[in-house]
Design a protein around this motif. Structure first.
Motif, PDB file in Angstrom:
ATOM      1  N   LEU A   1       5.960  -9.080  -5.447  1.00 38.45           N
ATOM      2  CA  LEU A   1       5.547  -9.071  -4.050  1.00 38.45           C
ATOM      3  C   LEU A   1       4.641  -7.865  -3.839  1.00 38.45           C
ATOM      4  CD1 LEU A   1       9.012  -9.759  -2.351  1.00 38.45           C
ATOM      5  CD2 LEU A   1       7.224 -11.438  -2.911  1.00 38.45           C
ATOM      6  N   ALA A   2       3.489  -8.096  -3.227  1.00 39.14           N
ATOM      7  CA  ALA A   2       2.548  -7.003  -2.976  1.00 39.14           C
ATOM      8  C   ALA A   2       3.011  -6.181  -1.775  1.00 39.14           C
ATOM      9  CB  ALA A   2       1.154  -7.562  -2.718  1.00 39.14           C
ATOM     10  N   ALA A   3       2.805  -4.868  -1.856  1.00 39.26           N
ATOM     11  CA  ALA A   3       3.218  -3.983  -0.772  1.00 39.26           C
ATOM     12  C   ALA A   3       2.324  -2.754  -0.746  1.00 39.26           C
ATOM     13  CB  ALA A   3       4.680  -3.573  -0.941  1.00 39.26           C
ATOM     14  N   ILE A   4       2.341  -2.066   0.381  1.00 41.85           N
ATOM     15  CA  ILE A   4       1.597  -0.828   0.559  1.00 41.85           C
ATOM     16  C   ILE A   4       2.588   0.288   0.870  1.00 41.85           C
ATOM     17  CG2 ILE A   4      -0.146   0.399   1.902  1.00 41.85           C
ATOM     18  CD1 ILE A   4      -1.228  -1.921   0.169  1.00 41.85           C
ATOM     19  N   LEU A   5       2.567   1.318   0.056  1.00 41.78           N
ATOM     20  CA  LEU A   5       3.425   2.490   0.254  1.00 41.78           C
ATOM     21  C   LEU A   5       2.593   3.658   0.766  1.00 41.78           C
ATOM     22  CD1 LEU A   5       6.153   4.015  -0.147  1.00 41.78           C
ATOM     23  CD2 LEU A   5       5.361   4.526  -2.491  1.00 41.78           C
ATOM     24  N   ARG A   6       3.051   4.262   1.844  1.00 40.19           N
ATOM     25  CA  ARG A   6       2.399   5.465   2.361  1.00 40.19           C
ATOM     26  C   ARG A   6       3.475   6.510   2.638  1.00 40.19           C
ATOM     27  NH1 ARG A   6      -1.306   4.134   7.319  1.00 40.19           N
ATOM     28  NH2 ARG A   6      -2.271   6.147   6.790  1.00 40.19           N
ATOM     29  N   LYS A   7       3.154   7.751   2.349  1.00 40.54           N
ATOM     30  CA  LYS A   7       4.100   8.853   2.542  1.00 40.54           C
ATOM     31  C   LYS A   7       3.494   9.879   3.489  1.00 40.54           C
ATOM     32  CE  LYS A   7       3.965   9.399  -1.827  1.00 40.54           C
ATOM     33  NZ  LYS A   7       4.090   9.986  -3.183  1.00 40.54           N
ATOM     34  N   PRO A   8       4.312  10.448   4.365  1.00 44.72           N
ATOM     35  CA  PRO A   8       3.790  11.413   5.339  1.00 44.72           C
ATOM     36  C   PRO A   8       3.230  12.646   4.653  1.00 44.72           C
ATOM     37  CG  PRO A   8       6.187  11.368   5.372  1.00 44.72           C
ATOM     38  CD  PRO A   8       5.765  10.236   4.499  1.00 44.72           C
ATOM     39  N   LEU A   9       2.244  13.266   5.293  1.00 44.19           N
ATOM     40  CA  LEU A   9       1.591  14.444   4.705  1.00 44.19           C
ATOM     41  C   LEU A   9       2.461  15.671   4.766  1.00 44.19           C
ATOM     42  CD1 LEU A   9      -2.031  13.953   6.103  1.00 44.19           C
ATOM     43  CD2 LEU A   9      -1.265  13.646   3.752  1.00 44.19           C
ATOM     44  N   THR A  10       3.189  15.853   5.855  1.00 44.76           N
ATOM     45  CA  THR A  10       4.033  17.033   6.034  1.00 44.76           C
ATOM     46  C   THR A  10       5.477  16.574   6.121  1.00 44.76           C
ATOM     47  OG1 THR A  10       3.719  16.893   8.424  1.00 44.76           O
ATOM     48  CG2 THR A  10       2.228  18.331   7.201  1.00 44.76           C
ATOM     49  N   THR A  11       6.185  16.735   5.029  1.00 48.84           N
ATOM     50  CA  THR A  11       7.561  16.234   4.961  1.00 48.84           C
ATOM     51  C   THR A  11       8.242  16.816   3.728  1.00 48.84           C
ATOM     52  OG1 THR A  11       8.893  14.205   4.985  1.00 48.84           O
ATOM     53  CG2 THR A  11       6.981  14.226   3.548  1.00 48.84           C
ATOM     54  N   PRO A  12       9.556  16.738   3.661  1.00 46.29           N
ATOM     55  CA  PRO A  12      10.227  17.077   2.399  1.00 46.29           C
ATOM     56  C   PRO A  12       9.704  16.210   1.256  1.00 46.29           C
ATOM     57  CG  PRO A  12      11.817  16.873   4.190  1.00 46.29           C
ATOM     58  CD  PRO A  12      10.501  16.421   4.743  1.00 46.29           C
ATOM     59  N   GLN A  13       9.971  16.654   0.040  1.00 44.45           N
ATOM     60  CA  GLN A  13       9.442  15.944  -1.133  1.00 44.45           C
ATOM     61  C   GLN A  13       9.845  14.483  -1.182  1.00 44.45           C
ATOM     62  OE1 GLN A  13      10.461  18.161  -4.669  1.00 44.45           O
ATOM     63  NE2 GLN A  13       8.328  18.206  -5.289  1.00 44.45           N
ATOM     64  N   THR A  14      11.024  14.158  -0.721  1.00 42.67           N
ATOM     65  CA  THR A  14      11.509  12.779  -0.785  1.00 42.67           C
ATOM     66  C   THR A  14      11.855  12.295   0.627  1.00 42.67           C
ATOM     67  OG1 THR A  14      13.736  13.615  -1.246  1.00 42.67           O
ATOM     68  CG2 THR A  14      12.378  12.975  -3.137  1.00 42.67           C
ATOM     69  N   PRO A  15      10.889  11.742   1.341  1.00 47.66           N
ATOM     70  CA  PRO A  15      11.148  11.294   2.712  1.00 47.66           C
ATOM     71  C   PRO A  15      11.952  10.002   2.751  1.00 47.66           C
ATOM     72  CG  PRO A  15       8.945  10.664   2.046  1.00 47.66           C
ATOM     73  CD  PRO A  15       9.494  11.508   0.920  1.00 47.66           C
ATOM     74  N   PRO A  16      12.695   9.791   3.836  1.00 52.35           N
ATOM     75  CA  PRO A  16      13.264   8.465   4.071  1.00 52.35           C
ATOM     76  C   PRO A  16      12.147   7.433   4.151  1.00 52.35           C
ATOM     77  CG  PRO A  16      14.170  10.090   5.604  1.00 52.35           C
ATOM     78  CD  PRO A  16      13.004  10.741   4.917  1.00 52.35           C
ATOM     79  N   VAL A  17      12.500   6.176   4.007  1.00 56.71           N
ATOM     80  CA  VAL A  17      11.463   5.139   3.989  1.00 56.71           C
ATOM     81  C   VAL A  17      11.835   3.999   4.928  1.00 56.71           C
ATOM     82  CG1 VAL A  17      12.499   4.041   1.948  1.00 56.71           C
ATOM     83  CG2 VAL A  17      10.106   3.582   2.523  1.00 56.71           C
ATOM     84  N   VAL A  18      10.825   3.492   5.634  1.00 60.29           N
ATOM     85  CA  VAL A  18      10.996   2.343   6.516  1.00 60.29           C
ATOM     86  C   VAL A  18      10.244   1.161   5.916  1.00 60.29           C
ATOM     87  CG1 VAL A  18      10.733   1.433   8.848  1.00 60.29           C
ATOM     88  CG2 VAL A  18      11.069   3.893   8.510  1.00 60.29           C
ATOM     89  N   VAL A  19      10.949   0.072   5.678  1.00 60.32           N
ATOM     90  CA  VAL A  19      10.348  -1.163   5.179  1.00 60.32           C
ATOM     91  C   VAL A  19       9.824  -1.950   6.375  1.00 60.32           C
ATOM     92  CG1 VAL A  19      10.756  -3.293   3.903  1.00 60.32           C
ATOM     93  CG2 VAL A  19      11.962  -1.176   3.248  1.00 60.32           C
ATOM     94  N   LEU A  20       8.549  -2.326   6.336  1.00 60.85           N
ATOM     95  CA  LEU A  20       7.944  -3.082   7.431  1.00 60.85           C
ATOM     96  C   LEU A  20       7.771  -4.540   7.005  1.00 60.85           C
ATOM     97  CD1 LEU A  20       5.175  -0.576   8.649  1.00 60.85           C
ATOM     98  CD2 LEU A  20       7.591  -0.675   9.251  1.00 60.85           C
ATOM     99  N   ILE A  21       8.331  -5.447   7.815  1.00 58.36           N
ATOM    100  CA  ILE A  21       8.362  -6.871   7.472  1.00 58.36           C
ATOM    101  C   ILE A  21       7.503  -7.648   8.467  1.00 58.36           C
ATOM    102  CG2 ILE A  21       9.815  -8.883   7.120  1.00 58.36           C
ATOM    103  CD1 ILE A  21      10.395  -6.645   5.155  1.00 58.36           C
ATOM    104  N   PRO A  22       6.463  -8.334   7.988  1.00 58.56           N
ATOM    105  CA  PRO A  22       5.630  -9.153   8.874  1.00 58.56           C
ATOM    106  C   PRO A  22       6.362 -10.425   9.318  1.00 58.56           C
ATOM    107  CG  PRO A  22       4.543  -8.685   6.753  1.00 58.56           C
ATOM    108  CD  PRO A  22       5.988  -8.364   6.604  1.00 58.56           C
TER     109      PRO A  22
END
Length: 353
Positions: free
Chosen positions: A126-147
């Motif tokens: 399954l194709a997906a796009i991952l983006r990480k915040p610029l100012t954050t701890p090294q391992t940020p929480p993640v939100v999965v976005l579902i169309p």
């Protein structure tokens, strides 16, 4: 007078176009020029070409931030060229490929940048796009976005930014029947395996907080999101925006364009078969297993799905529930985006912190 299908697209989804990246003046100009539904895809694709040309000019001048913005906007225009154009599959796929290509070219120039990833699933990906915040701890929480049924990851830049600005990474996924998966993997009511595959992918990333994963879904994605967490208790929080509770209850009064798209994306041979398939898109038996915090957002003026879905879902789950019912909200509440988007992003940050 506009073709009824053109008018239906304008009436049911107009605010969504603008909320998700189409310039309001472009929307008015483009839709006013379309007299027949058969011209929808080509007209929007021509507008997408204009924005892509702006991106290429910016690249030539090494204005990379502008190039990223233009490519991302072009991707949205090509996406809306194809979003419900299932009666013309060749044109639809051509516009879709342009949307994918434009977004791929935008990714390194976005702020923060994006990464195209592949999630192993049932012998394919399954194709997906991952983006990480610029100012954050090294391992940020993640939100999965579902169309939803007719949205894809190419439509999610403005939604992603809400979470990124709050220190949360985003993973925008094309699931079964959606986007890049829609040609090979039919849409399905059971997303338990999809949810597990996403978690397995997240577990491979050392740059994400794999213990703090939430999910947000819109429209039919507002059904997939709670269905997904009902079978995967590792998800810490869920936002369901304008999703059905039992799709078959709404099927008969859906817009004609939506019925045709559902038939195509489920691989149904007829509308009658599609309606039977809609019976399997149900939270009746699975909602009681939802124990994580849940935020339900719904518009009381939704034309696609009954607002009763919000009440039924809230009454069925075992975990804590918050509800935001917007009295004048349309489907997806995109006509009142400022009344729910920031609330949702703040709520998710609090639950994943």
């Amino acid at each position: 007078m506009a073709d009824p299908l053109v008018q239906s697209a304008i009436d049911n989804w107009g605010p969504r176009f603008v909320t998700n990246g189409v310039d309001v003046a472009d929307f008015a100009r483009i839709t006013a020029s379309i007299e027949r539904w058969s011209d929808w895809c080509s007209t929007w694709s021509t507008a997408g070409d204009d924005h892509r040309e702006l991106a290429q000019t910016s690249l030539a001048h090494e204005e990379f931030l502008s190039a990223g913005a233009h490519f991302a906007q072009a991707a949205v225009y090509f996406h809306f060229a194809k979003f419900l154009f299932v009666d013309y599959p060749e044109q639809m796929q051509q516009a879709h490929q342009q949307a994918i290509d434009c977004l791929d070219r935008a990714l390194p120039h976005l702020r923060p940048p994006g990464e195209r990833v592949a999630i192993p699933f049932e012998g394919t990906t399954l194709a997906a796009i991952l983006r990480k915040p610029l100012t954050t701890p090294q391992t940020p929480p993640v939100v999965v976005l579902i169309p939803g049924l007719d949205s894809t990851k190419e439509e999610f830049r403005t939604t992603e930014q809400l979470f990124l600005d709050r220190g949360l990474a985003t993973l925008s996924v094309d699931g079964p029947g959606q986007g890049e998966a829609e040609y090979a993997i039919p849409a399905r009511g059971d997303w338990s395996g999809v949810g597990a595959a996403i978690l397995a992918f997240v577990d491979t990333r050392r740059d994400l907080d794999t213990d703090h994963v939430g999910v947000w879904g819109v429209s039919l994605g507002g059904y997939y999101a709670p269905r997904l967490v009902s079978a995967n208790p590792r998800y810490r929080a869920c936002i369901a925006l304008s999703g059905p509770y039992h799709l078959a209850d709404d099927f008969d009064h859906l817009p004609e364009l939506t019925k045709r798209a559902f038939m195509a994306r489920t691989g149904s041979s007829s509308l009658q078969a599609a309606r039977a398939c809609a019976e399997t898109f149900s939270l009746i038996d699975t909602a009681p297993a939802i124990a994580c915090p849940l935020l339900i957002i719904f518009g009381a003026k939704d034309r696609l799905f009954s607002p009763d879905a919000a009440k039924r879902l809230a009454a069925s789950v075992t975990g804590p529930v918050d509800q935001l019912i917007l009295e004048h909200g349309n489907h997806g509440c995109s006509n009142l985006s400022y009344r729910h988007r920031y609330v949702a992003a703040d709520w998710m940050r609090a639950k994943l912190s």
